[in-house]
Design an enzyme around this catalytic site. Structure first.
Site, PDB file in Angstrom:
ATOM      1  N   TRP A 188      52.269  44.123  51.234  1.00  0.00           N
ATOM      2  CA  TRP A 188      51.233  43.186  50.760  1.00  0.00           C
ATOM      3  C   TRP A 188      51.694  42.371  49.560  1.00  0.00           C
ATOM      4  CZ3 TRP A 188      46.023  41.632  51.038  1.00  0.00           C
ATOM      5  CH2 TRP A 188      45.479  41.151  49.847  1.00  0.00           C
ATOM      6  N   MET A 189      51.275  41.102  49.530  1.00  0.00           N
ATOM      7  CA  MET A 189      51.536  40.248  48.369  1.00  0.00           C
ATOM      8  C   MET A 189      50.251  39.516  47.965  1.00  0.00           C
ATOM      9  SD  MET A 189      54.264  37.127  48.287  1.00  0.00           S
ATOM     10  CE  MET A 189      53.364  35.829  49.075  1.00  0.00           C
ATOM     11  N   ASP A 241      48.961  37.448  43.975  1.00  0.00           N
ATOM     12  CA  ASP A 241      49.321  36.376  43.031  1.00  0.00           C
ATOM     13  C   ASP A 241      50.825  36.180  42.759  1.00  0.00           C
ATOM     14  OD1 ASP A 241      46.662  37.049  42.735  1.00  0.00           O
ATOM     15  OD2 ASP A 241      46.743  37.355  40.588  1.00  0.00           O
ATOM     16  N   PHE A 293      49.433  44.508  36.894  1.00  0.00           N
ATOM     17  CA  PHE A 293      48.735  43.317  37.381  1.00  0.00           C
ATOM     18  C   PHE A 293      49.477  42.051  36.941  1.00  0.00           C
ATOM     19  CE2 PHE A 293      44.077  44.716  38.391  1.00  0.00           C
ATOM     20  CZ  PHE A 293      44.548  45.702  39.233  1.00  0.00           C
ATOM     21  N   SER A 294      48.834  40.919  37.207  1.00  0.00           N
ATOM     22  CA  SER A 294      49.507  39.625  37.062  1.00  0.00           C
ATOM     23  C   SER A 294      49.979  39.313  35.648  1.00  0.00           C
ATOM     24  CB  SER A 294      48.592  38.506  37.542  1.00  0.00           C
ATOM     25  OG  SER A 294      48.588  38.524  38.947  1.00  0.00           O
ATOM     26  N   ARG A 343      42.895  40.097  31.393  1.00  0.00           N
ATOM     27  CA  ARG A 343      44.094  40.123  32.239  1.00  0.00           C
ATOM     28  C   ARG A 343      44.764  38.766  32.459  1.00  0.00           C
ATOM     29  NH1 ARG A 343      39.774  41.566  35.443  1.00  0.00           N
ATOM     30  NH2 ARG A 343      39.148  40.084  37.059  1.00  0.00           N
ATOM     31  N   GLU A 345      40.037  34.205  36.135  1.00  0.00           N
ATOM     32  CA  GLU A 345      41.297  34.921  36.289  1.00  0.00           C
ATOM     33  C   GLU A 345      42.464  33.933  36.195  1.00  0.00           C
ATOM     34  OE1 GLU A 345      40.486  38.684  39.017  1.00  0.00           O
ATOM     35  OE2 GLU A 345      40.530  36.891  40.250  1.00  0.00           O
ATOM     36  N   TRP A 395      40.731  35.830  48.713  1.00  0.00           N
ATOM     37  CA  TRP A 395      40.384  37.256  48.667  1.00  0.00           C
ATOM     38  C   TRP A 395      39.518  37.706  49.835  1.00  0.00           C
ATOM     39  CZ3 TRP A 395      42.959  40.988  46.840  1.00  0.00           C
ATOM     40  CH2 TRP A 395      43.739  40.829  45.713  1.00  0.00           C
TER      41      TRP A 395
HETATM   42  C1  FRU Z   1      43.768  37.677  40.982  1.00  0.00           C
HETATM   43  C2  FRU Z   1      43.880  39.104  40.473  1.00  0.00           C
HETATM   44  C3  FRU Z   1      44.309  39.108  39.022  1.00  0.00           C
HETATM   45  C4  FRU Z   1      44.909  40.466  38.867  1.00  0.00           C
HETATM   46  C5  FRU Z   1      45.570  40.665  40.211  1.00  0.00           C
HETATM   47  C6  FRU Z   1      45.599  42.093  40.676  1.00  0.00           C
HETATM   48  O1  FRU Z   1      44.024  37.513  42.317  1.00  0.00           O
HETATM   49  O2  FRU Z   1      42.638  39.744  40.636  1.00  0.00           O
HETATM   50  O3  FRU Z   1      43.272  38.832  38.127  1.00  0.00           O
HETATM   51  O4  FRU Z   1      45.811  40.529  37.811  1.00  0.00           O
HETATM   52  O5  FRU Z   1      44.879  39.868  41.139  1.00  0.00           O
HETATM   53  O6  FRU Z   1      46.431  42.263  41.772  1.00  0.00           O
END
Ligand code: FRU
Length: 491
Positions: free
Chosen positions: A35-36, A38, A97-98, A166, A222, A305
């Site tokens: 899976w991929m 961001d 996370f990102s 984040r 985000e 999403w």
């Molecule tokens: C956005 C997000 C970011 C988070 C990441 C987690 O798509 O929800 O805010 O860092 O994906 O995978």
């Protein structure tokens, strides 16, 4: 190297190479396996473009966030490198996370990311805690900083949530300091962007609340990105839970850009205008960088999403990135164009001028699934609807339709072979420019990206249509005049 990262690297090495090249996009990034989501750490370092990505090697669903890693010389041919980060520390055990990447003054590459941990509440329930962490490396291997995390709850302004904090996006300021913007949720449950500063990339201090949404334009913002292009300051964010506004903003997860000015005294962004960044179906969490020759180039997750829960049967990987896009600011708008490097891959060329279209028409040589095609449509009252069918055969097609009366461009991929009742249609307000609507259509095996009227609007969608469905046709309700230029792309 931690056991966890070693395991991920071994797993992806074994599994990734089993995926056949023809089952991947020809020129869009896909995960090595699994899976991929961001794009992360999109940057230029030691002669190569680097792109990291939110990555779960073990499954085609979101879980256990690692950072995958690819490099490229030309933004189109990408080489897989071993996974860069695994959630192997106590402070990031719920995921890396990102985040983003930058070169330090001493020549090392710094990765800054959101470390997710969790805490147990009095009633026994658990919730995530988000902090920011860094790792340094040589463009291949990275070591997490021993004093991580570098930004925590204590660095938040009053009322800001430690649960939603984040996606740091880092850059080097003209004053020699590093800066980053981070998404945050204030006490009223809306969204805001925080600005931090650091002299060395490791010790960070809070500077200001750069921007607040006050519940307009979604809630949590985000993946912020903040830059100056063609003399204009631009803040790009991916809001969750947007309310729709006509055909301009659609409901739910969206991507918007705010243009305005930056007040150097107060460190506040003063907003002038807000626009959608891509009006198609699959586009989220973009991130940009500056190329050595000074271009601002952006890449985004080519997914949405809600749709991403529906993974086609039997696939070994899920998720793609958009084509890297050059960004400019003109006449109050961001202009997006495919990176110019794509022109090096143009092959066979066909060209038609002023063709009159009424019944469904196929133009000789205009077909295929990996191509760069520009269709210019003269907007007149001689037709009520004009339709382009792509990736078509008797069973499948995806359509782009223009209605000159409503000035609406519609996408419809309900017959694209996606077996789920998810979002397949989108209507976009598109005004003709100089009496024409121009559509530059970049197709890869599993996607369509449309650059409308020289890139002043874009619309992106993924397709899971079998590759054999490669017909293209044009039709009008009435009489429409078009010109078509089509290049096959060869990689
Ligand atoms: C956005 C997000 C970011 C988070 C990441 C987690 O798509 O929800 O805010 O860092 O994906 O995978």
């Amino acid at each position: 190297m931690s056991k966890m990262l070693e395991k991920a690297r071994k797993y992806e090495d074994e599994q990734g190479k089993q995926i056949k090249a023809e089952d991947r996009p020809a020129f869009h990034v896909s995960p090595y396996v699994g899976w991929m989501n961001d794009p992360n750490g999109f940057s230029y370092y030691q002669g190569e473009y680097h792109l990291f990505y939110q990555y779960n090697p073990y499954d085609t669903h979101w879980d256990s966030m690692h950072w995958g890693h690819v490099v490229s010389k030309d933004l189109l041919h990408w080489e897989y490198l071993p996974a860069a980060l695994a959630p192997d520390e106590d402070y990031d055990k719920m995921g890396c996370f990102s985040g983003s990447a930058i070169e330090l003054d001493d020549g090392r590459q710094l990765l800054m990311y959101t470390a997710v941990d969790h805490e147990t509440l009095e009633d026994g329930s658990k919730r995530d805690i988000q902090t920011q962490a860094v790792a340094v490396g040589d463009g291949r291997d990275y070591v997490k900083y021993e004093k991580n995390p570098v930004l925590t709850e204590k660095d938040l302004p009053e009322g800001a949530s430690k649960v939603d904090f984040r996606d740091p996006k880092i850059w080097k300021g003209k004053d020699g300091n590093f800066y980053c913007v981070i998404g945050s949720r204030p006490a009223d449950g809306s969204g805001q962007i925080l600005l931090y500063r650091s002299a060395n990339g490791f010790d960070w201090e809070f500077v200001s609340i750069l921007a607040e949404n006050k519940k307009r334009f979604g809630k949590m913002w985000e993946c912020p990105d903040f830059y100056e292009v063609d003399g204009k300051h631009v803040l790009v964010v991916s809001p969750m839970a947007m309310m729709p506004e006509g055909l301009k903003f659609h409901v739910g997860h969206s991507v918007i850009y705010l243009t305005g000015t930056y007040d150097k005294e107060t460190h506040k962004f003063v907003r002038e205008d807000v626009q959608p960044l891509d009006s198609g179906i699959d586009f989220y969490a973009p991130q940009s960088m500056q190329t050595p020759d000074g271009r601002r180039v952006m890449i985004a997750w080519m997914q949405a999403w809600p749709n991403s829960k529906f993974v086609p049967d039997g696939v070994k990987y899920f998720g793609q990135m958009t084509l890297p896009r050059e960004i400019n600011y003109r006449n109050g708008k961001l202009i997006q164009q495919p990176v110019r490097e794509i022109e090096n891959y143009r092959g066979e060329y066909v060209h038609y001028e002023n063709v009159e279209i009424s019944d469904e028409t196929v133009l000789n040589g205009v077909d295929g699934r990996v191509l760069d095609m520009t269709v210019k449509l003269k907007v007149t009252d001689a037709f009520k609807k004009f339709t382009i069918k792509l990736a078509a055969d008797e069973t499948y097609d995806s359509t782009i339709t223009y209605d000159p009366v409503r000035e609406v461009l519609s996408l419809d991929r309900s017959r694209s072979g996606y077996m789920y009742d998810i979002l397949h249609k989108r209507d976009i307000q598109v005004k003709p420019a100089g009496g024409e609507v121009t559509l530059r259509i970049l197709m890869d095996r599993f996607s369509v990206e449309i650059f409308i009227n020289d890139g002043s609007q874009t619309a992106t969608m993924v397709l899971f249509t079998p590759q054999e469905a490669d017909n293209i046709s044009f039709a009008a309700d009435g009489k429409a005049k078009i010109s078509v230029e089509k290049y096959t792309l060869t990689f």
